[in-house]
Structure formats: C-alpha cells, structure tokens
Design a protein around this motif. Structure first.
Motif, PDB file in Angstrom:
ATOM      1  N   TYR A   1       0.746  -1.241  -0.091  1.00  0.00           N
ATOM      2  CA  TYR A   1       0.148   0.212   0.114  1.00  0.00           C
ATOM      3  C   TYR A   1       0.733   1.220  -0.137  1.00  0.00           C
ATOM      4  N   CYS A   2       2.091   1.357   0.302  1.00  0.00           N
ATOM      5  CA  CYS A   2       2.756   2.696   0.530  1.00  0.00           C
ATOM      6  C   CYS A   2       3.976   2.747  -0.197  1.00  0.00           C
TER       7      CYS A   2
ATOM      8  N   CYS B   1       4.698   5.007  -3.375  1.00  0.00           N
ATOM      9  CA  CYS B   1       4.985   6.439  -3.335  1.00  0.00           C
ATOM     10  C   CYS B   1       6.449   6.529  -2.310  1.00  0.00           C
ATOM     11  N   HIS B   2       6.268   5.879  -1.105  1.00  0.00           N
ATOM     12  CA  HIS B   2       7.306   6.497  -0.272  1.00  0.00           C
ATOM     13  C   HIS B   2       8.567   5.713  -0.379  1.00  0.00           C
TER      14      HIS B   2
ATOM     15  N   PRO C   1       7.115  12.405   0.809  1.00  0.00           N
ATOM     16  CA  PRO C   1       8.160  12.622   1.789  1.00  0.00           C
ATOM     17  C   PRO C   1       8.604  11.492   2.531  1.00  0.00           C
ATOM     18  N   PRO C   2       9.901  11.413   3.117  1.00  0.00           N
ATOM     19  CA  PRO C   2      10.601  10.400   3.538  1.00  0.00           C
ATOM     20  C   PRO C   2      10.068   9.926   4.723  1.00  0.00           C
ATOM     21  N   LEU C   3      10.077   8.465   4.944  1.00  0.00           N
ATOM     22  CA  LEU C   3       9.771   7.978   6.575  1.00  0.00           C
ATOM     23  C   LEU C   3      10.889   7.434   6.987  1.00  0.00           C
TER      24      LEU C   3
ATOM     25  N   SER D   1      12.472  10.960   9.771  1.00  0.00           N
ATOM     26  CA  SER D   1      11.176  11.804   9.661  1.00  0.00           C
ATOM     27  C   SER D   1      10.951  12.565  11.009  1.00  0.00           C
TER      28      SER D   1
ATOM     29  N   TYR E   1       8.849  14.315  11.334  1.00  0.00           N
ATOM     30  CA  TYR E   1       7.079  14.651  11.169  1.00  0.00           C
ATOM     31  C   TYR E   1       6.698  13.124  12.265  1.00  0.00           C
ATOM     32  N   MET E   2       7.231  12.271  11.632  1.00  0.00           N
ATOM     33  CA  MET E   2       6.674  10.895  12.240  1.00  0.00           C
ATOM     34  C   MET E   2       7.097  11.003  13.594  1.00  0.00           C
TER      35      MET E   2
ATOM     36  N   VAL F   1      -0.130  10.371  11.966  1.00  0.00           N
ATOM     37  CA  VAL F   1       0.426   9.504  11.004  1.00  0.00           C
ATOM     38  C   VAL F   1      -0.542   8.139  11.205  1.00  0.00           C
TER      39      VAL F   1
ATOM     40  N   LYS G   1      -4.311  12.781   3.702  1.00  0.00           N
ATOM     41  CA  LYS G   1      -3.870  14.013   4.196  1.00  0.00           C
ATOM     42  C   LYS G   1      -3.936  15.139   3.148  1.00  0.00           C
TER      43      LYS G   1
ATOM     44  N   GLY H   1      -3.204  19.424   2.143  1.00  0.00           N
ATOM     45  CA  GLY H   1      -2.606  20.676   2.823  1.00  0.00           C
ATOM     46  C   GLY H   1      -0.986  20.294   2.936  1.00  0.00           C
TER      47      GLY H   1
ATOM     48  N   PHE I   1       6.143  19.738   2.073  1.00  0.00           N
ATOM     49  CA  PHE I   1       5.548  19.091   1.018  1.00  0.00           C
ATOM     50  C   PHE I   1       3.980  19.386   0.783  1.00  0.00           C
TER      51      PHE I   1
ATOM     52  N   GLN J   1       1.552  17.818  -1.618  1.00  0.00           N
ATOM     53  CA  GLN J   1       0.799  17.014  -2.429  1.00  0.00           C
ATOM     54  C   GLN J   1      -0.033  16.143  -1.573  1.00  0.00           C
TER      55      GLN J   1
ATOM     56  N   MET K   1      -2.129  13.255   0.018  1.00  0.00           N
ATOM     57  CA  MET K   1      -2.084  11.713   0.153  1.00  0.00           C
ATOM     58  C   MET K   1      -3.462  10.915   0.473  1.00  0.00           C
TER      59      MET K   1
END
Ligand code: HEC
Length: 135
Positions: free
Chosen positions: A35-36, A39-40, A52-54, A57, A59-60, A67, A75, A77, A86, A88, A90
C-alpha cells in the motif's frame, strides 16, 4: 554480521523479538509494500519533493497520532518533514482495518532510524476513533 556506522538510515535491529512483535512487524512489512512503497519507496526514502521520506522523519517522531489517522483518512494541505515542505495530497486507504494500521505502524516505527516498539491494536483503535474528520 558487520554493521555500517554513521549511515543516516541504516536498518536498526528491532527492539523487541517477541512472537507478537515479529508477527505485527512481518505483516506490517507486507502491507507497507503493498500500500505504501509505490510512493514512499521500499527503503522509505520517499521521492524528491513529491513524496516525503519515512526512513528519517521528524514529522513521524512528533505527530504519531496524525500518522495513524492519515493511513486511513489521507492528508491534504501542507506538511514539513526535516525542514522540507510537501504539499501533495496523500490518498487515504479506508479499507485498512485497525489491526492492519497497527501492523503498518509497527513496521514503519521500527525500521530505518525508528525504534518505537510495538504499536498495539488497542492503541491504534483509540487514536483512530478520535481522528479529525477527513477533509
Ligand atoms: C499515492 C502516494 C502515497 C501513498 C500510496 C502513501 N502515501 Fe504517505 N504521503 C504521501 C504524500 C504526498 C504525503 C504528504 C501529504 C501532505 O503534504 O499533506 C504523505 C505523507 C505521509 C506521512 C507523513 C510525512 C512523513 O514523511 O513523515 C507518513 C508517515 C506517510 N505518508 C505514511 C504512509 C503510509 C504508512 C502509507 C501506506 C499505508 C502511505 N503513506 C501511502 C503519498 C503517499
């Protein structure tokens, strides 16, 4: 086995070797690839300024509940990861069950630079029940 030092995103050895953790982790890895990873990316590095990177991160690290919610709800915005912006959207994956989200979270939060430990389905469900409505 030799371990490289100083790599930014070397795989850590998971903190937990219990059967339950291992089961969550292995299931999570398969779900992540399904599923991920398109993209990632498999190695969690993301793709330039688009995905964006995981693997590393902030953010994570700082938005655990967000998350958990974004896997199901997506998500829109802007968000900032490691000082890069970022914007784009998700797409969410509404078909993921609470257990699958806990498994994916266990995988992404215990791979690359992360060592959070297991994310229990009970914890995931509590967070999912309190997610802001998807935009
Ligand atoms: C179609 C591409 C795509 C797919 C599939 C996708 N994502 Fe994302 N993801 C994005 C984009 C784009 C953002 C940034 C959203 C924004 O800017 O608001 C994002 C943001 C994130 C973030 C927060 C930012 C960061 O890098 O820490 C996490 C964590 C994340 N995704 C995890 C996942 C997981 C886990 C899955 C699979 C369940 C997944 N994503 C599936 C494109 C995708």
């Amino acid at each position: 086995m030799a371990f490289a030092c100083g790599g930014r995103a070397e795989n850590n050895k998971p903190v937990d070797s219990s059967p339950k953790f291992t089961q969550y982790y292995n299931q999570g890895e398969q779900l992540y690839q399904k599923y991920c990873s398109n993209c990632h990316q498999k190695d969690g590095a993301g793709l330039g300024r688009v995905y964006p990177p995981l693997n590393v991160s902030d953010y994570m690290d700082n938005h655990f509940n967000d998350v958990i919610c974004l896997m199901r709800n997506g998500k829109k915005g802007e968000l900032t990861v490691n000082n890069v912006n970022f914007h784009q959207p998700m797409p969410g994956i509404p078909a993921l069950t609470d257990l699958e989200i806990a498994e994916i979270a266990t995988y992404i939060y215990n791979t690359w630079s992360h060592q959070r430990g297991i994310v229990e389905v009970k914890e995931a469900s509590m967070i999912l029940n309190a997610c802001p409505p998807s935009e």
